[in-house]
Design an enzyme around this catalytic site. Structure first.
Site, PDB file in Angstrom:
ATOM      1  N   PRO A  10       0.793  -1.225   0.000  1.00  0.00           N
ATOM      2  CA  PRO A  10       0.000   0.000   0.000  1.00  0.00           C
ATOM      3  C   PRO A  10       0.826   1.277   0.000  1.00  0.00           C
ATOM      4  CG  PRO A  10      -0.076  -1.051   2.140  1.00  0.00           C
ATOM      5  CD  PRO A  10       0.572  -2.035   1.205  1.00  0.00           C
ATOM      6  N   ASN A  11       0.294   2.244  -0.736  1.00  0.00           N
ATOM      7  CA  ASN A  11       0.827   3.607  -0.825  1.00  0.00           C
ATOM      8  C   ASN A  11       2.114   3.728  -1.630  1.00  0.00           C
ATOM      9  OD1 ASN A  11      -1.286   4.782   0.839  1.00  0.00           O
ATOM     10  ND2 ASN A  11      -0.328   3.665   2.518  1.00  0.00           N
ATOM     11  N   ARG A  18       4.886  11.024  -2.325  1.00  0.00           N
ATOM     12  CA  ARG A  18       4.570  10.691  -0.943  1.00  0.00           C
ATOM     13  C   ARG A  18       5.761  10.987  -0.035  1.00  0.00           C
ATOM     14  NH1 ARG A  18       4.765   4.505   1.258  1.00  0.00           N
ATOM     15  NH2 ARG A  18       3.928   4.986   3.308  1.00  0.00           N
ATOM     16  N   TYR A  23      10.968   9.303   1.684  1.00  0.00           N
ATOM     17  CA  TYR A  23      11.112   8.293   0.620  1.00  0.00           C
ATOM     18  C   TYR A  23      11.807   8.802  -0.634  1.00  0.00           C
ATOM     19  CZ  TYR A  23       7.859   5.778   3.612  1.00  0.00           C
ATOM     20  OH  TYR A  23       7.278   5.151   4.671  1.00  0.00           O
ATOM     21  N   ASN A  74       8.168  -5.429  -0.767  1.00  0.00           N
ATOM     22  CA  ASN A  74       8.017  -4.283   0.131  1.00  0.00           C
ATOM     23  C   ASN A  74       6.529  -4.221   0.457  1.00  0.00           C
ATOM     24  OD1 ASN A  74       7.826  -1.919   1.505  1.00  0.00           O
ATOM     25  ND2 ASN A  74       8.931  -0.675   0.010  1.00  0.00           N
ATOM     26  N   ALA A  77       3.103  -0.694   4.978  1.00  0.00           N
ATOM     27  CA  ALA A  77       2.640  -0.739   6.369  1.00  0.00           C
ATOM     28  C   ALA A  77       2.140  -2.125   6.788  1.00  0.00           C
ATOM     29  CB  ALA A  77       1.541   0.301   6.579  1.00  0.00           C
ATOM     30  N   HIS A  80       4.071  -4.401   9.221  1.00  0.00           N
ATOM     31  CA  HIS A  80       4.022  -4.258  10.680  1.00  0.00           C
ATOM     32  C   HIS A  80       2.734  -4.788  11.295  1.00  0.00           C
ATOM     33  CE1 HIS A  80       7.233  -1.639   9.435  1.00  0.00           C
ATOM     34  NE2 HIS A  80       6.397  -0.780   8.888  1.00  0.00           N
ATOM     35  N   ASP A  87       1.784 -15.486   7.026  1.00  0.00           N
ATOM     36  CA  ASP A  87       1.308 -16.864   6.849  1.00  0.00           C
ATOM     37  C   ASP A  87       1.349 -17.298   5.388  1.00  0.00           C
ATOM     38  OD1 ASP A  87       0.881 -17.422   9.501  1.00  0.00           O
ATOM     39  OD2 ASP A  87      -1.292 -17.153   9.438  1.00  0.00           O
ATOM     40  N   GLU A  98      12.471  -9.512   2.291  1.00  0.00           N
ATOM     41  CA  GLU A  98      11.726  -8.301   2.672  1.00  0.00           C
ATOM     42  C   GLU A  98      12.605  -7.081   2.432  1.00  0.00           C
ATOM     43  OE1 GLU A  98      10.455  -8.438   6.758  1.00  0.00           O
ATOM     44  OE2 GLU A  98      10.286  -6.249   6.858  1.00  0.00           O
ATOM     45  N   HIS A 100      12.766  -2.584   2.323  1.00  0.00           N
ATOM     46  CA  HIS A 100      12.168  -1.280   2.627  1.00  0.00           C
ATOM     47  C   HIS A 100      13.070  -0.174   2.106  1.00  0.00           C
ATOM     48  CE1 HIS A 100       9.187  -3.130   5.175  1.00  0.00           C
ATOM     49  NE2 HIS A 100      10.162  -3.893   5.650  1.00  0.00           N
ATOM     50  N   LEU A 101      12.440   0.859   1.605  1.00  0.00           N
ATOM     51  CA  LEU A 101      13.188   2.033   1.151  1.00  0.00           C
ATOM     52  C   LEU A 101      13.856   2.730   2.324  1.00  0.00           C
ATOM     53  CD1 LEU A 101      10.206   3.063  -1.026  1.00  0.00           C
ATOM     54  CD2 LEU A 101      12.471   2.750  -2.013  1.00  0.00           C
ATOM     55  N   SER A 102      13.073   2.945   3.390  1.00  0.00           N
ATOM     56  CA  SER A 102      13.580   3.655   4.565  1.00  0.00           C
ATOM     57  C   SER A 102      14.144   2.664   5.578  1.00  0.00           C
ATOM     58  CB  SER A 102      12.451   4.479   5.202  1.00  0.00           C
ATOM     59  OG  SER A 102      11.442   3.616   5.702  1.00  0.00           O
ATOM     60  N   ARG A 107      13.043   4.573  12.696  1.00  0.00           N
ATOM     61  CA  ARG A 107      11.813   5.370  12.657  1.00  0.00           C
ATOM     62  C   ARG A 107      10.932   5.062  13.889  1.00  0.00           C
ATOM     63  NH1 ARG A 107       9.232   4.983   6.876  1.00  0.00           N
ATOM     64  NH2 ARG A 107       8.041   6.730   7.744  1.00  0.00           N
ATOM     65  N   ARG A 111       7.176   0.752  13.651  1.00  0.00           N
ATOM     66  CA  ARG A 111       7.785   0.238  12.416  1.00  0.00           C
ATOM     67  C   ARG A 111       8.927  -0.735  12.703  1.00  0.00           C
ATOM     68  NH1 ARG A 111       5.458   3.603   8.410  1.00  0.00           N
ATOM     69  NH2 ARG A 111       5.049   5.659   9.265  1.00  0.00           N
TER      70      ARG A 111
HETATM   71  C1  DQA Z   1       8.177   1.185   3.910  1.00  0.00           C
HETATM   72  C2  DQA Z   1       8.235   1.402   5.427  1.00  0.00           C
HETATM   73  C3  DQA Z   1       6.878   1.179   6.055  1.00  0.00           C
HETATM   74  O1  DQA Z   1       6.941   1.409   7.452  1.00  0.00           O
HETATM   75  C4  DQA Z   1       5.861   2.143   5.469  1.00  0.00           C
HETATM   76  O2  DQA Z   1       4.591   1.901   6.001  1.00  0.00           O
HETATM   77  C5  DQA Z   1       5.849   2.095   3.985  1.00  0.00           C
HETATM   78  C6  DQA Z   1       7.118   2.051   3.276  1.00  0.00           C
HETATM   79  C7  DQA Z   1       9.527   1.511   3.242  1.00  0.00           C
HETATM   80  O3  DQA Z   1       9.725   1.089   2.113  1.00  0.00           O
HETATM   81  O4  DQA Z   1      10.379   2.207   3.828  1.00  0.00           O
HETATM   82  O5  DQA Z   1       4.789   2.187   3.364  1.00  0.00           O
HETATM   83  O6  DQA Z   1       7.887  -0.185   3.666  1.00  0.00           O
END
Ligand code: DQA
Length: 144
Positions: A10-11, A18, A23, A74, A77, A80, A87, A98, A100-102, A107, A111
């Site tokens: 998502p997002n 964003r 990011y 990725n 959210a 978390h 599962d 897994e 993540h960009l950040s 943070r 997270r």
């Molecule tokens: C994220 C980190 C997550 O906490 C956040 O909700 C995202 C982006 C990242 O790529 O840093 O949507 O997965």
């Protein structure tokens, strides 16, 4: 040729607009282009997708079984919060990295927890778009 599914939650469709202070200005299309180019370099076809829906991620993980050699995900959210996505990885046993960009560990406290990390081979966080490429390299090393 071998195949990697790069899955986004998502997002992440809003990447580039964003929270650029967190990011950056890289778009999801930039991430896709970089993953596809890197796939060519390391000998993997790349299927790239994004969904804002938890069930969409679960179904994509199910569909990856027998179709892709592994997944770079990725989950945004849902990382978390989602026991269902964790599962799905446990249930299908598709090797999954897994990303993540950040740097999620630098943070907010909420997270710092990743359900997905319990099922993943490992986690790469904090390198922006490069997290995806490192994730692909890690998956390749795992599969070798
Ligand atoms: C994220 C980190 C997550 O906490 C956040 O909700 C995202 C982006 C990242 O790529 O840093 O949507 O997965």
């Amino acid at each position: 040729m071998s195949s990697i599914l790069v899955l986004n939650g998502p997002n992440l469709n809003l990447l580039g607009q964003r929270q650029p202070e967190v990011y950056g200005t890289t778009t999801l299309a930039d991430v896709q282009a970089a993953c596809e180019a890197h796939g060519k370099n390391i000998g993997y076809d790349v299927a790239f997708s994004q969904t804002n829906f938890e069930g969409g991620l679960v179904e994509a993980i199910h569909a990856a079984r027998g179709t892709h050699d592994g997944i770079v995900i990725n989950a945004g959210a849902y990382t978390h919060t989602s026991i269902a996505i964790m599962d799905a990885v446990f249930s299908t046993q598709v090797p999954t990295v897994e990303v993540h960009l950040s740097n999620i560990h630098a943070r907010e406290d909420f997270r710092h927890t990743s359900y997905l990390a319990r099922a993943a081979i490992g986690q790469i966080a904090g390198f922006g778009l490069t997290s995806y490429l490192l994730g692909m390299d890690a998956l390749k090393a795992h599969l070798a």
